[in-house]
Write a protein that holds these residues in place. Structure first.
Motif, PDB file in Angstrom:
ATOM      1  N   VAL A 309      38.399  45.956  44.547  1.00  0.00           N
ATOM      2  CA  VAL A 309      37.915  46.115  43.174  1.00  0.00           C
ATOM      3  C   VAL A 309      37.829  44.748  42.489  1.00  0.00           C
ATOM      4  O   VAL A 309      36.800  44.389  41.904  1.00  0.00           O
ATOM      5  CB  VAL A 309      38.839  47.062  42.382  1.00  0.00           C
ATOM      6  CG1 VAL A 309      38.353  47.196  40.933  1.00  0.00           C
ATOM      7  CG2 VAL A 309      38.917  48.429  43.050  1.00  0.00           C
ATOM      8  N   ILE A 310      38.921  43.993  42.571  1.00  0.00           N
ATOM      9  CA  ILE A 310      38.951  42.663  41.945  1.00  0.00           C
ATOM     10  C   ILE A 310      37.897  41.754  42.577  1.00  0.00           C
ATOM     11  O   ILE A 310      37.242  40.945  41.896  1.00  0.00           O
ATOM     12  CB  ILE A 310      40.350  42.037  42.089  1.00  0.00           C
ATOM     13  CG1 ILE A 310      41.410  42.920  41.434  1.00  0.00           C
ATOM     14  CG2 ILE A 310      40.383  40.625  41.491  1.00  0.00           C
ATOM     15  CD1 ILE A 310      42.844  42.553  41.804  1.00  0.00           C
ATOM     16  N   GLY A 311      37.691  41.906  43.872  1.00  0.00           N
ATOM     17  CA  GLY A 311      36.745  41.059  44.588  1.00  0.00           C
ATOM     18  C   GLY A 311      35.322  41.201  44.098  1.00  0.00           C
ATOM     19  O   GLY A 311      34.549  40.232  44.128  1.00  0.00           O
ATOM     20  N   VAL A 312      34.955  42.406  43.656  1.00  0.00           N
ATOM     21  CA  VAL A 312      33.612  42.590  43.105  1.00  0.00           C
ATOM     22  C   VAL A 312      33.418  41.695  41.877  1.00  0.00           C
ATOM     23  O   VAL A 312      32.375  41.055  41.709  1.00  0.00           O
ATOM     24  CB  VAL A 312      33.379  44.069  42.741  1.00  0.00           C
ATOM     25  CG1 VAL A 312      32.064  44.232  41.971  1.00  0.00           C
ATOM     26  CG2 VAL A 312      33.381  44.937  43.998  1.00  0.00           C
ATOM     27  N   VAL A 313      34.441  41.633  41.027  1.00  0.00           N
ATOM     28  CA  VAL A 313      34.352  40.797  39.828  1.00  0.00           C
ATOM     29  C   VAL A 313      34.308  39.330  40.227  1.00  0.00           C
ATOM     30  O   VAL A 313      33.510  38.554  39.677  1.00  0.00           O
ATOM     31  CB  VAL A 313      35.530  41.060  38.872  1.00  0.00           C
ATOM     32  CG1 VAL A 313      35.264  40.422  37.510  1.00  0.00           C
ATOM     33  CG2 VAL A 313      35.791  42.553  38.716  1.00  0.00           C
ATOM     34  N   ARG A 314      35.151  38.938  41.184  1.00  0.00           N
ATOM     35  CA  ARG A 314      35.159  37.537  41.606  1.00  0.00           C
ATOM     36  C   ARG A 314      33.784  37.117  42.144  1.00  0.00           C
ATOM     37  O   ARG A 314      33.266  36.054  41.800  1.00  0.00           O
ATOM     38  CB  ARG A 314      36.213  37.304  42.706  1.00  0.00           C
ATOM     39  CG  ARG A 314      37.648  37.504  42.271  1.00  0.00           C
ATOM     40  CD  ARG A 314      38.044  36.627  41.105  1.00  0.00           C
ATOM     41  NE  ARG A 314      37.846  35.202  41.367  1.00  0.00           N
ATOM     42  CZ  ARG A 314      37.966  34.254  40.444  1.00  0.00           C
ATOM     43  NH1 ARG A 314      38.268  34.570  39.193  1.00  0.00           N
ATOM     44  NH2 ARG A 314      37.796  32.982  40.755  1.00  0.00           N
ATOM     45  N   ASP A 315      33.182  37.955  42.970  1.00  0.00           N
ATOM     46  CA  ASP A 315      31.864  37.604  43.510  1.00  0.00           C
ATOM     47  C   ASP A 315      30.795  37.633  42.432  1.00  0.00           C
ATOM     48  O   ASP A 315      29.874  36.812  42.432  1.00  0.00           O
ATOM     49  CB  ASP A 315      31.501  38.554  44.661  1.00  0.00           C
ATOM     50  CG  ASP A 315      32.254  38.221  45.945  1.00  0.00           C
ATOM     51  OD1 ASP A 315      32.527  37.029  46.166  1.00  0.00           O
ATOM     52  OD2 ASP A 315      32.576  39.141  46.711  1.00  0.00           O
ATOM     53  N   ALA A 316      30.906  38.576  41.504  1.00  0.00           N
ATOM     54  CA  ALA A 316      29.948  38.599  40.395  1.00  0.00           C
ATOM     55  C   ALA A 316      30.051  37.329  39.566  1.00  0.00           C
ATOM     56  O   ALA A 316      29.037  36.771  39.127  1.00  0.00           O
ATOM     57  CB  ALA A 316      30.182  39.826  39.520  1.00  0.00           C
ATOM     58  N   LEU A 317      31.273  36.854  39.338  1.00  0.00           N
ATOM     59  CA  LEU A 317      31.455  35.659  38.518  1.00  0.00           C
ATOM     60  C   LEU A 317      30.751  34.444  39.108  1.00  0.00           C
ATOM     61  O   LEU A 317      30.331  33.545  38.374  1.00  0.00           O
ATOM     62  CB  LEU A 317      32.949  35.363  38.333  1.00  0.00           C
ATOM     63  CG  LEU A 317      33.688  36.285  37.365  1.00  0.00           C
ATOM     64  CD1 LEU A 317      35.200  36.044  37.436  1.00  0.00           C
ATOM     65  CD2 LEU A 317      33.199  36.103  35.931  1.00  0.00           C
ATOM     66  N   SER A 318      30.584  34.418  40.419  1.00  0.00           N
ATOM     67  CA  SER A 318      29.929  33.256  41.033  1.00  0.00           C
ATOM     68  C   SER A 318      28.474  33.156  40.580  1.00  0.00           C
ATOM     69  O   SER A 318      28.004  32.075  40.214  1.00  0.00           O
ATOM     70  CB  SER A 318      30.028  33.327  42.563  1.00  0.00           C
ATOM     71  OG  SER A 318      29.285  34.428  43.069  1.00  0.00           O
ATOM     72  N   TRP A 319      27.749  34.282  40.596  1.00  0.00           N
ATOM     73  CA  TRP A 319      26.352  34.193  40.143  1.00  0.00           C
ATOM     74  C   TRP A 319      26.233  34.267  38.629  1.00  0.00           C
ATOM     75  O   TRP A 319      25.292  33.720  38.046  1.00  0.00           O
ATOM     76  CB  TRP A 319      25.477  35.240  40.824  1.00  0.00           C
ATOM     77  CG  TRP A 319      25.751  36.683  40.503  1.00  0.00           C
ATOM     78  CD1 TRP A 319      26.479  37.567  41.232  1.00  0.00           C
ATOM     79  CD2 TRP A 319      25.251  37.412  39.366  1.00  0.00           C
ATOM     80  NE1 TRP A 319      26.482  38.800  40.615  1.00  0.00           N
ATOM     81  CE2 TRP A 319      25.737  38.737  39.475  1.00  0.00           C
ATOM     82  CE3 TRP A 319      24.455  37.070  38.268  1.00  0.00           C
ATOM     83  CZ2 TRP A 319      25.454  39.715  38.533  1.00  0.00           C
ATOM     84  CZ3 TRP A 319      24.171  38.049  37.328  1.00  0.00           C
ATOM     85  CH2 TRP A 319      24.672  39.354  37.474  1.00  0.00           C
ATOM     86  N   VAL A 320      27.197  34.901  37.977  1.00  0.00           N
ATOM     87  CA  VAL A 320      27.201  34.902  36.513  1.00  0.00           C
ATOM     88  C   VAL A 320      27.369  33.471  35.997  1.00  0.00           C
ATOM     89  O   VAL A 320      26.693  33.050  35.056  1.00  0.00           O
ATOM     90  CB  VAL A 320      28.309  35.828  35.978  1.00  0.00           C
ATOM     91  CG1 VAL A 320      28.538  35.609  34.490  1.00  0.00           C
ATOM     92  CG2 VAL A 320      27.927  37.299  36.227  1.00  0.00           C
ATOM     93  N   ARG A 321      28.262  32.704  36.624  1.00  0.00           N
ATOM     94  CA  ARG A 321      28.407  31.282  36.250  1.00  0.00           C
ATOM     95  C   ARG A 321      27.081  30.551  36.411  1.00  0.00           C
ATOM     96  O   ARG A 321      26.664  29.811  35.517  1.00  0.00           O
ATOM     97  CB  ARG A 321      29.481  30.597  37.109  1.00  0.00           C
ATOM     98  CG  ARG A 321      29.537  29.083  36.853  1.00  0.00           C
ATOM     99  CD  ARG A 321      30.444  28.352  37.819  1.00  0.00           C
ATOM    100  NE  ARG A 321      31.838  28.589  37.548  1.00  0.00           N
ATOM    101  CZ  ARG A 321      32.546  27.956  36.603  1.00  0.00           C
ATOM    102  NH1 ARG A 321      31.957  27.046  35.830  1.00  0.00           N
ATOM    103  NH2 ARG A 321      33.815  28.218  36.431  1.00  0.00           N
ATOM    104  N   ARG A 322      26.432  30.767  37.549  1.00  0.00           N
ATOM    105  CA  ARG A 322      25.143  30.090  37.791  1.00  0.00           C
ATOM    106  C   ARG A 322      24.158  30.371  36.671  1.00  0.00           C
ATOM    107  O   ARG A 322      23.527  29.448  36.129  1.00  0.00           O
ATOM    108  CB  ARG A 322      24.575  30.571  39.126  1.00  0.00           C
ATOM    109  CG  ARG A 322      23.215  29.987  39.486  1.00  0.00           C
ATOM    110  CD  ARG A 322      22.495  30.883  40.503  1.00  0.00           C
ATOM    111  NE  ARG A 322      22.121  32.178  39.916  1.00  0.00           N
ATOM    112  CZ  ARG A 322      21.789  33.252  40.636  1.00  0.00           C
ATOM    113  NH1 ARG A 322      21.807  33.193  41.956  1.00  0.00           N
ATOM    114  NH2 ARG A 322      21.441  34.379  40.015  1.00  0.00           N
ATOM    115  N   ASP A 323      24.021  31.636  36.293  1.00  0.00           N
ATOM    116  CA  ASP A 323      23.016  31.989  35.297  1.00  0.00           C
ATOM    117  C   ASP A 323      23.400  31.531  33.900  1.00  0.00           C
ATOM    118  O   ASP A 323      22.544  31.094  33.126  1.00  0.00           O
ATOM    119  CB  ASP A 323      22.771  33.506  35.321  1.00  0.00           C
ATOM    120  CG  ASP A 323      21.969  33.935  36.544  1.00  0.00           C
ATOM    121  OD1 ASP A 323      21.600  33.053  37.358  1.00  0.00           O
ATOM    122  OD2 ASP A 323      21.711  35.138  36.693  1.00  0.00           O
TER     123      ASP A 323
END
Length: 537
Positions: A309-323
């Protein structure tokens, strides 16, 4: 201006702001890329700003303003400079009224509603707008950038209503309050009091700025509100992932669970990077419990699947940071002024679609953290699932146990906050409305998405506060049952930090003040000061 055209300033952080003598490390604006963490530092009053001292960068900013003046004098038509705005772009503005047009724009957009952005949000918005204009494609004068820097460094904070932007043509209405403050209109917060901004400029020994052609539009026609709020949302979401991982580890101790669920091999054979990262955090926090068998062969999903569950947020944060950082480091008003090739470019860079989608996605991911923590809390308080802990985690003596209810109501409240967070995950970006005589006929709703995300974060932080108090209580009760229970050092330190603010609950007491204080620490990303090298920005 391409990325390679940005002026390299490797020692940029060493330039202190001239009007903030208390700091030795200002965030330099202009000729370099700004990070989310720098925006958060500005917003949290941890850093002033300073405009780049490089003469080449300053000369380029001035060239843009000079070219625009020459272009107008030559009889060219430039949207929003010598035409009306939006659907009124077909209306020519006489030259004798061109100078008055920017202030008119700020005035008729003074119709925001809802609560006012708080100090940190306001500073993040100003930093985002300043950085975009400093990109050098907006045709504004250096003095405009200097005055925006003054707003930050002197904490002259426009009162920006949160509601009224559809996220294209940028954040027009909320940003009008920033433009108006520079022009000497409307109220601001200054030194903790509500003031007329003209009085503040006078106190600072300055006069209000007369906006030059296009400067009102350049200030307002961009994505700074949604982007500034997105920077703050990113930081808080990042902190919540780390806190949720820690609480999962502490829950494993409190429930006498199995550290083996976080074995590295499990996450090597399903190689989502964020999931492996979260599992590694939990595994590190549980060192010393590696061989503890636990009550059950397999712990329940909210414990065992927490990294997933936490990993989904961590991976999302990688592209959210980019954008977010792409938007932050962009020229996003209209029209753009190219000072090098002397062109006026009419386009739609004010459209906030990337921020809208990032915030819609992030709020869903964060709400799942709320749901995860709420489920873990439900296990802790329920005698049918908590592996021998007292009912509702009461710490009362046996003679008083019948009238003490421990964390029963806290769990009910946590469930309410979780439900509200989940309810707020409806995507804002799909609710585009055609506005302004069908000129703005497809809009992003990015600012609404960002505000929704902040609300989901607020509710999730309340769940996290409740879960933190309950999990620390549960771990202490587990030690009361068996004082040989291994509690690894990072978790001991965390428990001590929480208990210093909220002592063990033996007899029932009202926990509102404990919850509010702890929620504030979480929202400020300060709870994990002992964790991974200090608090997360």
């Amino acid at each position: 201006m391409a990325e390679h055209d940005l002026i390299d300033t490797p020692d940029a952080g060493e330039h202190a702001a001239s009007n903030d003598s208390t700091s030795t490390s200002a965030v330099v604006i202009g000729g370099r890329k700004l990070s989310i963490e720098e925006v958060v530092a500005i917003a949290q009053h941890r850093a002033p700003v300073a405009l780049n001292a490089d003469p080449a960068w300053r000369a380029r900013i001035q060239r843009g303003a000079d070219f625009l003046r020459r272009h107008l004098a030559a009889g060219a038509t430039v949207y929003g400079v010598n035409t009306g705005y939006g659907d009124a772009c077909v209306v020519d503005v006489p030259m004798e009224l061109v100078e008055a047009l920017p202030l008119q724009l700020t005035r008729y957009h003074g119709c925001g509603m809802g609560h006012y952005l708080n100090d940190a949000q306001t500073l993040a918005v100003i930093a985002a707008r300043l950085n975009s204009l400093a990109y050098g494609f907006s045709g504004v004068r250096p003095v405009l950038l200097e005055r925006l820097a003054d707003l930050v460094n002197h904490r002259v904070l426009p009162r920006i209503p949160a509601e009224g932007s559809v996220g294209a043509s940028g954040d027009l209405t909320p940003l009008s309050y920033v433009a108006a403050a520079l022009a000497g209109e409307r109220d601001v917060m200054f030194e903790g009091r509500l003031c007329d901004v003209r009085d503040v400029w006078s106190e600072l020994g300055q006069t209000p700025l007369t906006l030059a052609p296009k400067e009102g539009l350049a200030l307002m026609n961009g994505t700074a509100v949604m982007t500034g709020l997105a920077c703050l949302a990113f930081a808080r979401a990042d902190h919540l992932t780390r806190l949720t991982a820690r609480l999962t580890a502490l829950c494993t101790v409190a429930l006498d669970g199995r550290a083996a669920h976080f074995d590295a091999t499990l996450f090597e054979v399903k190689p989502h990077a964020g999931q492996a990262e979260a599992a590694a955090w939990i595994r590190d926090d549980l060192k010393g419990r590696d061989d503890t068998p636990g009550h059950r062969l397999q712990d329940r999903y909210s414990i065992r699947c927490a990294p997933h569950v936490i990993g989904v947020v961590r991976d999302a944060l990688s592209w959210v940071r980019r954008d977010i950082e792409n938007e932050l480091n962009s020229a996003n008003d209209n029209p753009l002024i190219d000072p090098d090739n002397e062109r006026v470019l009419h386009g739609g860079n004010f459209y906030g679609g990337h921020i809208a989608f990032a915030m819609d996605s992030l709020k869903v991911a964060v709400a799942n953290l709320a749901d995860l923590m709420d489920r873990q809390l439900a296990l802790l308080v329920d005698v049918n699932f908590n592996n021998g802990l007292p009912r509702n985690l009461t710490g009362a003596a046996p003679a008083r146990a019948a009238i003490n209810h421990g964390f029963k109501a806290v769990q009910i409240s946590s469930s309410a906050w979780t439900a509200e967070a989940l309810k707020n995950t409806m995507p804002a970006s799909v609710f585009s409305r055609s506005t302004e005589a069908h000129n703005q006929d497809k809009v992003s709703m990015g600012t609404i998405a960002a505000r929704d995300c902040l609300r989901v974060l607020e509710l999730t932080e309340q769940v996290a506060a409740a879960h933190t108090l309950a999990t620390v209580q549960a771990a202490r009760l587990r030690l009361r049952i068996d004082n040989s229970t291994p509690v690894p050092a990072p978790l001991q330190t965390f428990m001590e930090s929480v208990s210093a603010q909220s002592p063990f609950v033996d007899e029932d007491r009202a926990l509102e003040h404990d919850l509010r204080a702890l929620t504030a620490r979480i929202a400020a990303c300060e709870l994990l000061q002992d964790y991974r090298g200090g608090p997360q920005a």
